[in-house]
Design a protein around this motif. Sequence first.
Motif, PDB file in Angstrom:
ATOM      1  N   ILE A   3       0.836  -1.204   0.000  1.00 33.56           N
ATOM      2  CA  ILE A   3       0.000   0.000   0.000  1.00 33.56           C
ATOM      3  C   ILE A   3       0.871   1.254   0.000  1.00 33.56           C
ATOM      4  O   ILE A   3       0.577   2.263  -0.651  1.00 33.56           O
ATOM      5  CB  ILE A   3      -0.946  -0.023   1.218  1.00 33.56           C
ATOM      6  CG1 ILE A   3      -1.996  -1.119   1.029  1.00 33.56           C
ATOM      7  CG2 ILE A   3      -1.625   1.324   1.413  1.00 33.56           C
ATOM      8  CD1 ILE A   3      -2.866  -1.341   2.239  1.00 33.56           C
ATOM      9  N   LYS A   4       1.973   1.205   0.748  1.00 31.45           N
ATOM     10  CA  LYS A   4       2.842   2.388   0.852  1.00 31.45           C
ATOM     11  C   LYS A   4       3.704   2.577  -0.400  1.00 31.45           C
ATOM     12  O   LYS A   4       3.811   3.690  -0.948  1.00 31.45           O
ATOM     13  CB  LYS A   4       3.742   2.260   2.083  1.00 31.45           C
ATOM     14  CG  LYS A   4       3.007   2.418   3.409  1.00 31.45           C
ATOM     15  CD  LYS A   4       3.998   2.344   4.553  1.00 31.45           C
ATOM     16  CE  LYS A   4       3.340   2.553   5.898  1.00 31.45           C
ATOM     17  NZ  LYS A   4       4.321   2.465   7.012  1.00 31.45           N
ATOM     18  N   TYR A   5       4.328   1.481  -0.846  1.00 27.63           N
ATOM     19  CA  TYR A   5       5.351   1.630  -1.882  1.00 27.63           C
ATOM     20  C   TYR A   5       5.122   0.729  -3.099  1.00 27.63           C
ATOM     21  O   TYR A   5       5.747   0.945  -4.144  1.00 27.63           O
ATOM     22  CB  TYR A   5       6.741   1.287  -1.322  1.00 27.63           C
ATOM     23  CG  TYR A   5       7.019   1.904   0.016  1.00 27.63           C
ATOM     24  CD1 TYR A   5       7.224   3.285   0.156  1.00 27.63           C
ATOM     25  CD2 TYR A   5       7.078   1.100   1.172  1.00 27.63           C
ATOM     26  CE1 TYR A   5       7.474   3.833   1.403  1.00 27.63           C
ATOM     27  CE2 TYR A   5       7.334   1.648   2.412  1.00 27.63           C
ATOM     28  CZ  TYR A   5       7.530   3.024   2.525  1.00 27.63           C
ATOM     29  OH  TYR A   5       7.789   3.574   3.754  1.00 27.63           O
ATOM     30  N   GLY A   6       4.303  -0.300  -2.995  1.00 28.57           N
ATOM     31  CA  GLY A   6       4.255  -1.312  -4.031  1.00 28.57           C
ATOM     32  C   GLY A   6       3.026  -1.246  -4.909  1.00 28.57           C
ATOM     33  O   GLY A   6       2.456  -0.189  -5.171  1.00 28.57           O
ATOM     34  N   ALA A   7       2.555  -2.453  -5.303  1.00 29.00           N
ATOM     35  CA  ALA A   7       1.510  -2.542  -6.319  1.00 29.00           C
ATOM     36  C   ALA A   7       0.191  -1.949  -5.864  1.00 29.00           C
ATOM     37  O   ALA A   7      -0.579  -1.437  -6.676  1.00 29.00           O
ATOM     38  CB  ALA A   7       1.317  -4.015  -6.711  1.00 29.00           C
ATOM     39  N   LEU A   8      -0.107  -1.996  -4.569  1.00 33.69           N
ATOM     40  CA  LEU A   8      -1.388  -1.472  -4.089  1.00 33.69           C
ATOM     41  C   LEU A   8      -1.360   0.037  -3.881  1.00 33.69           C
ATOM     42  O   LEU A   8      -2.355   0.614  -3.445  1.00 33.69           O
ATOM     43  CB  LEU A   8      -1.775  -2.177  -2.782  1.00 33.69           C
ATOM     44  CG  LEU A   8      -1.976  -3.682  -2.877  1.00 33.69           C
ATOM     45  CD1 LEU A   8      -2.402  -4.249  -1.532  1.00 33.69           C
ATOM     46  CD2 LEU A   8      -3.004  -4.031  -3.950  1.00 33.69           C
ATOM     47  N   SER A   9      -0.239   0.676  -4.172  1.00 32.36           N
ATOM     48  CA  SER A   9      -0.169   2.137  -4.040  1.00 32.36           C
ATOM     49  C   SER A   9      -0.675   2.851  -5.294  1.00 32.36           C
ATOM     50  O   SER A   9      -0.769   4.080  -5.303  1.00 32.36           O
ATOM     51  CB  SER A   9       1.283   2.552  -3.742  1.00 32.36           C
ATOM     52  OG  SER A   9       2.112   2.251  -4.858  1.00 32.36           O
ATOM     53  N   GLU A  13       3.973  -9.039  -6.675  1.00 33.14           N
ATOM     54  CA  GLU A  13       3.301  -7.779  -6.992  1.00 33.14           C
ATOM     55  C   GLU A  13       3.486  -7.458  -8.480  1.00 33.14           C
ATOM     56  O   GLU A  13       4.602  -7.593  -9.023  1.00 33.14           O
ATOM     57  CB  GLU A  13       3.861  -6.655  -6.123  1.00 33.14           C
ATOM     58  CG  GLU A  13       3.649  -6.890  -4.634  1.00 33.14           C
ATOM     59  CD  GLU A  13       4.150  -5.736  -3.776  1.00 33.14           C
ATOM     60  OE1 GLU A  13       4.334  -4.638  -4.328  1.00 33.14           O
ATOM     61  OE2 GLU A  13       4.365  -5.941  -2.558  1.00 33.14           O
ATOM     62  N   LEU A  14       2.389  -7.027  -9.114  1.00 37.46           N
ATOM     63  CA  LEU A  14       2.387  -6.784 -10.561  1.00 37.46           C
ATOM     64  C   LEU A  14       1.830  -5.396 -10.864  1.00 37.46           C
ATOM     65  O   LEU A  14       0.938  -4.900 -10.158  1.00 37.46           O
ATOM     66  CB  LEU A  14       1.537  -7.835 -11.276  1.00 37.46           C
ATOM     67  CG  LEU A  14       1.919  -9.307 -11.043  1.00 37.46           C
ATOM     68  CD1 LEU A  14       0.858 -10.224 -11.600  1.00 37.46           C
ATOM     69  CD2 LEU A  14       3.279  -9.587 -11.663  1.00 37.46           C
ATOM     70  N   ASP A  15       2.350  -4.771 -11.952  1.00 35.08           N
ATOM     71  CA  ASP A  15       1.832  -3.498 -12.478  1.00 35.08           C
ATOM     72  C   ASP A  15       1.919  -2.372 -11.459  1.00 35.08           C
ATOM     73  O   ASP A  15       1.117  -1.437 -11.467  1.00 35.08           O
ATOM     74  CB  ASP A  15       0.377  -3.664 -12.938  1.00 35.08           C
ATOM     75  CG  ASP A  15       0.253  -4.703 -14.027  1.00 35.08           C
ATOM     76  OD1 ASP A  15       1.198  -4.833 -14.840  1.00 35.08           O
ATOM     77  OD2 ASP A  15      -0.791  -5.395 -14.054  1.00 35.08           O
ATOM     78  N   GLY A  16       2.859  -2.451 -10.553  1.00 38.18           N
ATOM     79  CA  GLY A  16       3.049  -1.367  -9.595  1.00 38.18           C
ATOM     80  C   GLY A  16       4.163  -0.439 -10.032  1.00 38.18           C
ATOM     81  O   GLY A  16       4.711  -0.551 -11.137  1.00 38.18           O
ATOM     82  N   PRO A  17       4.530   0.518  -9.218  1.00 39.48           N
ATOM     83  CA  PRO A  17       5.648   1.409  -9.544  1.00 39.48           C
ATOM     84  C   PRO A  17       6.960   0.639  -9.580  1.00 39.48           C
ATOM     85  O   PRO A  17       7.065  -0.462  -9.018  1.00 39.48           O
ATOM     86  CB  PRO A  17       5.612   2.425  -8.395  1.00 39.48           C
ATOM     87  CG  PRO A  17       4.947   1.717  -7.286  1.00 39.48           C
ATOM     88  CD  PRO A  17       3.943   0.815  -7.909  1.00 39.48           C
ATOM     89  N   PRO A  18       7.983   1.196 -10.223  1.00 42.15           N
ATOM     90  CA  PRO A  18       9.287   0.502 -10.265  1.00 42.15           C
ATOM     91  C   PRO A  18       9.796   0.221  -8.854  1.00 42.15           C
ATOM     92  O   PRO A  18       9.655   1.034  -7.950  1.00 42.15           O
ATOM     93  CB  PRO A  18      10.197   1.495 -11.014  1.00 42.15           C
ATOM     94  CG  PRO A  18       9.247   2.357 -11.795  1.00 42.15           C
ATOM     95  CD  PRO A  18       8.002   2.463 -10.981  1.00 42.15           C
ATOM     96  N   VAL A  19      10.391  -0.955  -8.692  1.00 43.18           N
ATOM     97  CA  VAL A  19      10.852  -1.402  -7.377  1.00 43.18           C
ATOM     98  C   VAL A  19      12.366  -1.472  -7.380  1.00 43.18           C
ATOM     99  O   VAL A  19      12.975  -1.993  -8.318  1.00 43.18           O
ATOM    100  CB  VAL A  19      10.251  -2.780  -7.025  1.00 43.18           C
ATOM    101  CG1 VAL A  19      10.824  -3.268  -5.709  1.00 43.18           C
ATOM    102  CG2 VAL A  19       8.743  -2.680  -6.939  1.00 43.18           C
TER     103      VAL A  19
END
Length: 686
Positions: free
Chosen positions: A595-601, A628-634
């Motif tokens: 939620i903070k940094y990954g796909a759910l953000s 995690e898929l389709d989230g911001p670059p990690v």
Amino acid sequence: MVIGAPNNVGMKLPRLSARLYLLGLITAAVVPVWLFAAYLLAQYALNERSRFESEALQVAHQMSLVVEGEITNLATVVDGLSKSSAMSRGDLMTLHKEAARLVLGTDRIIFLRDVGRNQLLSTQAPFGTALPPVSALSTSEIAKLRSNLPIVSGVYAVSGIYRIAVSIPVRGPNGEDWLLAISVRTDHIRDIMMPAVPEGWTIGVGDREGAYVARSSLHEEMTGKPGLPEYLEKVAGRSGTFTSRNFQGMTLLAGYYRSGASNWFYTANVPLSIVQAPLWRSLSAIAALALVAMLISSALTYVVGKGFAKAARDLASRADALGQGRPVKAMSTAISEFAVIADALVAAERALAEREFELEAVLETAPAAVWFTYDPQARRVIRNRFAAELMGLPTDTRKSFGTTDLVIDTIALQDGHTVSREDRPLSKAMRGEQTDNQEFAYILPNGVQRTLLSSARPIRGTSGKVIGAVQVSLDITARKQGEEQRRLLVNELNHRVKNTLAVVQSIASQTLRNATSLPEAGRSLTSRLVSLAKAHDILTQENWSGADLKEVVTAALSPHANRERLQISGDAVWLSPALALSLSLGFHELATNAIKYGALSCKEGTVSISWAVSRRGESKHVRIEWRELDGPPVVAVERKGFGTRMLEGLLGPQSVGNVTITFEPTGLVCVFEIELGESAGPDNAS
């Protein structure tokens, strides 16, 4: 007519009818049962009272966490507004517009005041409008102002509507001491706490002056009003329980908790009648059953006693006839014992054989082990069938009771110490000693252990010399095993409570250590404890035998994301209680990070949670993958936070498994490799 015999020492016992003796026997048997039932009810009532008091304290504390969390949220709103450039420049018109946008569409009011009684602006009125004075600050509020702490007001009325305000100290452009506050209606506090109010409980929130802020029932009638003096004077100290009457005159059992931040107090109340209801219902039922039992017993005593009296008179006449040498007539009676005696009188020459047969029948059918011996060394004994079964001897071959056998070699223990054969009850009885209800543990040659409650008596001849001995024993092995099982259950409960407290202590310690601010620590700690509580709920529903992996995943992730953003798949996997708790916390941390940094953000991101079971040798393994898929670059981070460290150490040294975290371009991937053992399921979990 009462049959009696002269006393050997010349003293006559009182002669009562058979009906009175039967009634006395029934009363003597029933009264101890009633007394024991009353004792159990008293203990039950005390335990129920203690349980309700503990629950009241817990509910009051939970309410404080819910409401204080909302107060923190309100303080956060005005804290963000205080950092605007308009505030730093002293541009009150622009500040008024920004504040108005924050509360647009709500009944909230944001206002700015000085340390006196002057309002500088209020979203309740257009900017520049003359504003009425506000209440002067109390000594405690001034102290909080100087300590740069949020100030929570008591209940006050604005246009007939009761409200509370949360203020933070701010500096004016020229260094003035101002207070920036947000005000909400008291029914907002009521609405915040209602989802957490247990059924049947009444929750009250009071300010530091003792006035009602909110109430789960009758809120509109009670908000802003002072509580009853006799109720308020018992809310002393940080927390506790008491009984008191409410405004309706009902006696309540109350638990309270006073917050150190707002100085508000939170009370959880339940009618005392609900606490005492199970006891009164049980007492009424027992009293009714006792009355019915006594009436039935009296009626049966009269009917049965009448037959006993007639049969006793008939036996007396036949005994007199036998003593005088007259013929003894057969007697017809419905009482089998009297019929046996009458038959014995008719066939006096067979009396000895009849008595031996009756003795054998009783000893062979009685659920007690009986040993006779006439051997001075107590090595050769006569045993009944039950005694043979207890000692593991065959009972399929029929032989006449009275045939002697050698005793088998057993190990006897008393209080953990070995007892020699000479100190056992039958041997002591042959020496003239008496044993009453002593416990002995016997280890048979086949290794089976049995616990017996034994009594032994010497058999004396007419001269008083010991000619034999008899021992009667009851098998109490099952009772002793039950006592041991209850002890183990209590120890298991203590162990689980200690483990849970250790987990909570570890979560709290790590959360506070890694938090950047107290509000953040509060939110993080609350969410982690809620996750732990949900895992506990699942385990409680399964009697702590374990939990299904899919239920653990769903419970941990449902508060964080919609179901359509989660792809959950895998076979049915049963987890042990400890593993279920650990994985619940792990999934919570992964969801929080997403939620903070990954796909759910972001809106497009999704999370896939899948697992598969495989067999390696004689044990089962499960591989759980969080992707995690389709989230911001990690990108990987050098500093590991509490969540990362907890995930990597989730499966401790007592678990067979490991956790791997990788930062792939598509998103974070966390893999759990866990050994489940040979058989893992609800049917064979212990």
